[in-house]
Design an enzyme around this catalytic site. Structure first.
Site, PDB file in Angstrom:
ATOM      1  CG  ASP A 396      -2.247   0.671   0.990  1.00  0.00           C
ATOM      2  OD1 ASP A 396      -2.211   1.804   0.465  1.00  0.00           O
ATOM      3  OD2 ASP A 396      -3.306   0.126   1.358  1.00  0.00           O
ATOM      4  CG  ASP A 510      -7.114   3.349  -3.456  1.00  0.00           C
ATOM      5  OD1 ASP A 510      -8.334   3.432  -3.665  1.00  0.00           O
ATOM      6  OD2 ASP A 510      -6.621   3.285  -2.319  1.00  0.00           O
ATOM      7  CD  GLU A 513     -12.974   6.887  -5.690  1.00  0.00           C
ATOM      8  OE1 GLU A 513     -12.893   5.641  -5.669  1.00  0.00           O
ATOM      9  OE2 GLU A 513     -12.096   7.630  -5.211  1.00  0.00           O
ATOM     10  NE  ARG A 592     -11.438   4.120  -3.900  1.00  0.00           N
ATOM     11  CZ  ARG A 592     -11.028   4.847  -2.853  1.00  0.00           C
ATOM     12  NH1 ARG A 592     -10.720   4.258  -1.714  1.00  0.00           N
ATOM     13  NH2 ARG A 592     -10.914   6.163  -2.955  1.00  0.00           N
ATOM     14  CG  ASP A 608     -10.976   1.448   1.668  1.00  0.00           C
ATOM     15  OD1 ASP A 608     -10.280   0.615   1.066  1.00  0.00           O
ATOM     16  OD2 ASP A 608     -10.733   2.671   1.650  1.00  0.00           O
ATOM     17  CG  HIS A 666      -5.734  -4.742   1.492  1.00  0.00           C
ATOM     18  ND1 HIS A 666      -4.477  -4.387   1.930  1.00  0.00           N
ATOM     19  CD2 HIS A 666      -6.373  -3.570   1.220  1.00  0.00           C
ATOM     20  CE1 HIS A 666      -4.358  -3.068   1.922  1.00  0.00           C
ATOM     21  NE2 HIS A 666      -5.501  -2.548   1.506  1.00  0.00           N
TER      22      HIS A 666
END
Length: 952
Positions: A396, A510, A513, A592, A608, A666
């Protein structure tokens, strides 16, 4: 459910439904009433005709205030389409009637009725009229005219209607401004060159008010009827409603919900948003597509090709309303008729998913909070020490220097290049996270990604032409504009530079958006109708800029108002291309944020989630929904991202997660470790065993992905896709299938040692033992101790498996074990796709092998070729050899197949012990168990060579 029926009238001109291509109505004709109304309206009309308003008031549940006009009382509650959908507004009679709508206030305490709109459209609300309709080579073109303005600004008075009969099972209807160009989604879609010759649908129109009526020819089912509410087409408010033929509706992502959506006044918002998966919130991606099951088992799908902020309102009529605040109304309708075909037809428009590398289907391990490359390495070594399968290790954002992209923490992660080298030596792979936000605060000349992006003008800009600055993990950040082709080159150069130091194999994109810790930017957002539109859908935060960038931000292709929902797709497209350029192999990419056609470039994880039992359940509707969306490479964070998972929860979740198409464990920082090595020997063994089961099934799983890539088949599949006429399967979302053949029934509750699951009608076999189960289509309670996951093989299928190893590479070197599960007719079928597992376009270039397996039963039973009896002898024996025959037929071969052997064949459901088994005519030893499992080992047959095996 209200059935729609055509009203009969003494004056045909008063209610007229025009067939496709019919002449327009006479000029000057008065407005016509909708031709299709609910049968409930007729009951209301009778009541009104006798002035029994009191009776109607009691039947409808009562209202507050003055008696509404009769035309309003005609509309049953379930068919009231909302005229005042604005949130955070108390709708009063004055507000409602100012729009020309009906107002019936419901008592707030009426249980279950809170969703019924108080303000709704009357039957005579002004809409568009179809002024002209003409034939074209592909369909029709028409003009729609609105003579009375609606209540949103910049109403568009004249619209263009385009209809294309694209295929026999696909219809394309597009409505846009007749005079001025409007933003349309820059998505490559197929262009047909001729009109469908034998469509399985019929299309009709209501002229005034304009409406579309779409029916399935075979059954007469009305799939769309848009006369139920007015069409509204303003510059920033587009709305169209339809009746639905049933309540069984799926899709419309991304949301956390049951797989089957509730139609009880349920509004689903589509606006990409960074938020932990929560019921009723708009989540990371936008997928304006639904699948609907019709009475009798047929299915159809509807796709609205629109990327603006949107909401879809579902109501129990059953009915649906699309509301979007930009673009055009561009609909594709897919007629199936079965649900598998609907999804294939949808992907013919948006594109088939990419073929993943084989290692992508192995087990992946990650956490935020390893703290260092050495700690990461320790986890890898522990997995190897216990011989637990693992194909990829991830990191990450803690590998970065100050959370800045394309950097490495030179102190805590200094050994990362050596770790990656070690992974590669062991046939494993490395994947790292990458966020779109680029740090903007480093001194000039010290951070090339920002300096060079700024120099080339590659970031989202404010309305003043300056880079929009938000805040993400590294602090203040700028956001790359992936709609600009020049940004793709800059992205490539950054990743090439990093790959030279850390040779990663895949990427995890990630926060795309895009996520922003601020609302809009460091300066907020400017006033105006992009950031504060006349209507804002029901987005989390009540603002388009909530935890993202300003809608007014300027991009190369358009404003962010139009492109927001495409940001993750555009980043994925750039990143997949970059991976191909750098590695020269199939890209592995997980994103994502997603949008239709995303499967061509990436997979998806469900975000998440939390270490809770309900989160484990919700992962199943999530992966099934993304199967509908054409993104088969999907999974959830196994054992949960936030919170600490109990040993029981994590064991059960590892069992389920071993059957996610994309399987990754994860979790977050500052929580207990949850990789398999962190638990007790018993739990660790259960986790290892289920991963070995997954790895044994890799040939089967890989073949499913080939079929997804080739023709749009689903990998993880709802049960009703295989049993569409079994209504009991339509609501199931606690089980799923791999392809047609393997039923997965996980335990989703704590403290139990059994699980109840639905077994569809037919013969099924325990995957582990081969014992048979004959079901009439029923719920069955099955033993499920903590170390056991229930798997059942469908009778009539053949699964290619292998002896599992600790990586996909090791597994692929093992001999194949074929499992033939006989149907009640003692037949079975299966297939296998095989290539090198990583090269680009192997199918397209012919560098693959494809093998079909069959068990056939050709009758002889003392019959000659003419059908008459024959004396026992050689002819009868020769014909009877055709019975109980397994064949392997190579339809396409490549050099890769010569490296693989078929070692074992197990046949489930052999009713009688055989006296002999013949492989290509030569007798072979075999074993036969009391549970009717026949096993033949040491076959030693090359996969590249066909063979037959008979048992007598």
């Amino acid at each position: 459910m209200k059935s729609y029926q055509k009203l009969r009238t003494a004056h045909p001109a008063a209610c007229r439904l025009e067939e496709e291509g019919a002449a327009p109505p006479p000029s000057g004709r008065g407005k016509l009433a909708p031709c299709w109304v609910g049968s409930g309206l007729l009951v209301a009309a009778v009541l009104l005709s006798t002035s029994t308003v009191w009776v109607l008031r009691q039947v409808s549940g009562g209202w507050l205030g003055p008696t509404p006009p009769p035309k309003c009382l005609l509309v049953p509650e379930s068919q009231r389409f909302d005229c005042y959908p604005e949130r955070r507004v108390v709708v009063t009679r004055e507000l409602c009637e100012s729009r020309g709508c009906c107002f019936i206030q419901r008592p707030l305490q009426a249980e279950g009725k809170q969703g019924v709109p108080w303000c709704f459209y009357p039957p005579d609300f002004p809409s568009y009229a179809l002024e002209s309709l003409n034939q074209t080579a592909l369909g029709m073109v028409g003009v729609l005219v609105r003579r009375e303005k609606a209540y949103y600004p910049r109403d568009i008075e004249k619209l263009r209607l385009d209809v294309e009969f694209e295929t026999d099972t696909r219809l394309h209807i597009k409505i846009t401004d007749a005079a001025n160009p409007r933003y349309e989604v820059p998505l490559d879609v197929p262009r047909v060159t001729k009109r469908a010759e034998n469509p399985i649908y019929s299309l009709n129109f209501s002229w005034d008010p304009f409406g579309v009526l779409l029916q399935r020819k075979a059954t007469g089912a009305v799939l769309l009827n848009t006369t139920v509410a007015p069409l509204i087409f303003a510059d920033q408010f587009l709305q169209i409603s339809t009746s639905l033929p049933s309540k069984f509706l799926y899709g419309l992502g991304e949301h956390r919900d049951s797989f089957l959506h509730s139609l009880d006044w349920n509004t689903l918002t589509l606006w990409a948003r960074d938020v932990s998966p929560t019921e009723s919130f708009n989540l990371y991606g936008a997928h304006p597509f639904y699948l609907l099951m019709e009475e009798g088992g047929n299915a159809h799908g509807v796709f609205l090709l629109n990327s603006n902020a949107m909401e879809v309102a579902l109501q129990p009529a059953p009915g649906l309303t699309w509301r979007t605040i930009g673009g055009v109304l561009d609909f594709y309708i897919f007629l199936g008729p079965d649900p598998n075909m609907v999804i294939q037809q949808y992907q013919q428009v948006i594109g088939f998913p990419a073929m993943p590398p084989i290692w992508a289907l192995g087990f992946h391990l990650c956490r935020w909070g390893y703290g260092s490359s050495n700690e990461t390495w320790q986890t890898v070594r522990a997995m190897r020490n216990y011989q637990i399968p693992q194909d990829a290790q991830w990191n990450d954002i803690d590998y970065m220097d100050g959370y800045r992209d394309f950097t490495l923490d030179s102190q805590k992660f200094t050994s990362l290049p050596s770790l990656v080298e070690d992974l590669h030596k062991h046939g494993q792979h490395y994947v790292m996270i990458l966020d779109p936000g680029i740090s903007s605060t480093s001194p000039h000349g010290s951070y090339w990604p920002f300096d060079e992006g700024l120099r080339r003008g590659l970031f989202l800009n404010t309305t003043k032409g300056q880079p929009l600055i938000g805040q993400v993990w590294p602090g203040f950040t700028a956001f790359p504009d992936f709609s600009n082709p020049d940004t793709h080159q800059w992205w490539l150069e950054n990743l090439q530079n990093f790959h030279a130091h850390v040779p990663f194999d895949g990427l995890w994109i990630d926060m795309n958006e895009p996520s922003n810790f601020m609302d809009g930017s460091e300066d907020g957002c400017p006033p105006g109708e992009l950031d504060s539109p006349p209507y804002t859908p029901a987005v989390l935060g009540d603002s388009l800029s909530a935890k993202t960038v300003c809608a007014s931000a300027e991009q190369k292709a358009s404003v962010h108002y139009n492109l927001h929902n495409l940001y993750g797709l555009m980043e994925a497209k750039a990143t997949a291309s970059t991976l191909v350029r750098i590695r020269g192999k199939r890209p592995f990419l997980i994103s994502r944020s997603t949008f239709p056609s995303q499967g061509r470039y990436s997979g998806h994880w469900l975000g998440d989630n939390r270490s809770q039992w309900k989160d484990m359940y919700y992962s199943i509707p999530g992966l099934l929904s993304f199967s509908l969306f054409g993104i088969p490479l999907v999974g959830a964070d196994i054992c949960g991202f936030s919170g600490s998972a109990s040993e029981e929860l994590c064991t059960r979740w590892m069992q389920l997660g071993a059957f996610y198409p994309f399987s990754r464990n994860h979790n977050t920082q500052n929580e207990q470790a949850q990789d398999p090595t962190a638990f007790s020997p018993a739990a660790r063994t259960a986790m290892k065993d289920v991963l070995l089961t997954r790895y044994s099934l890799l040939p089967f799983l890989y073949t499913l992905f080939h079929r997804a890539h080739l023709q749009g088949d689903t990998v993880a599949r709802p049960l009703f896709f295989e049993f569409p006429r079994d209504v009991a399967t339509w609501e199931l979302d606690r089980q799923f299938l791999w392809g047609q053949s393997l039923l997965v029934t996980p335990v989703l509750e704590p403290g139990v040692d059994s699980v109840t699951g639905y077994i569809p009608q037919g013969t099924w076999y325990d995957f582990y033992t081969g014992s048979s189960l004959n079901s009439s289509g029923e719920m069955l309670k099955m033993s499920a101790p903590l170390e056991h996951l229930n798997l059942h093989v469908r009778g009539g299928s053949i699964l290619p498996t292998q002896k599992p190893g600790t990586t996909t590479g090791v597994t692929r070197g093992s001999p194949l074990r074929l499992i033939a599960a006989l149907s009640s007719h003692a037949t079975a079928w299966g297939d296998l796709f095989w290539d090198d597992g990583e090269s680009l376009d192997t199918f397209e270039k012919g560098n693959y092998s494809y093998v079909v397996f069959n068990v056939t039963q050709v009758g002889c039973a003392g019959e000659g070729r003419s059908g008459g009896p024959v004396a026992p002898g050689h002819l009868e024996l020769m014909l009877c050899l055709l019975q109980n025959t397994f064949t392997s037929t190579v339809l396409h071969a490549s050099a890769e197949a010569t490296k693989v052997t078929v070692g074992t064949l197990s046949i489930f459901g052999v009713q009688k012990p055989p006296s002999k088994v013949l492989l290509n005519g030569q007798e072979k030893p075999f074993s036969y168990l009391d549970n009717q499992v026949l096993t033949v080992g040491d076959l030693g047959m090359s996969l590249s060579q066909g063979f037959s095996l008979q048992w007598l």
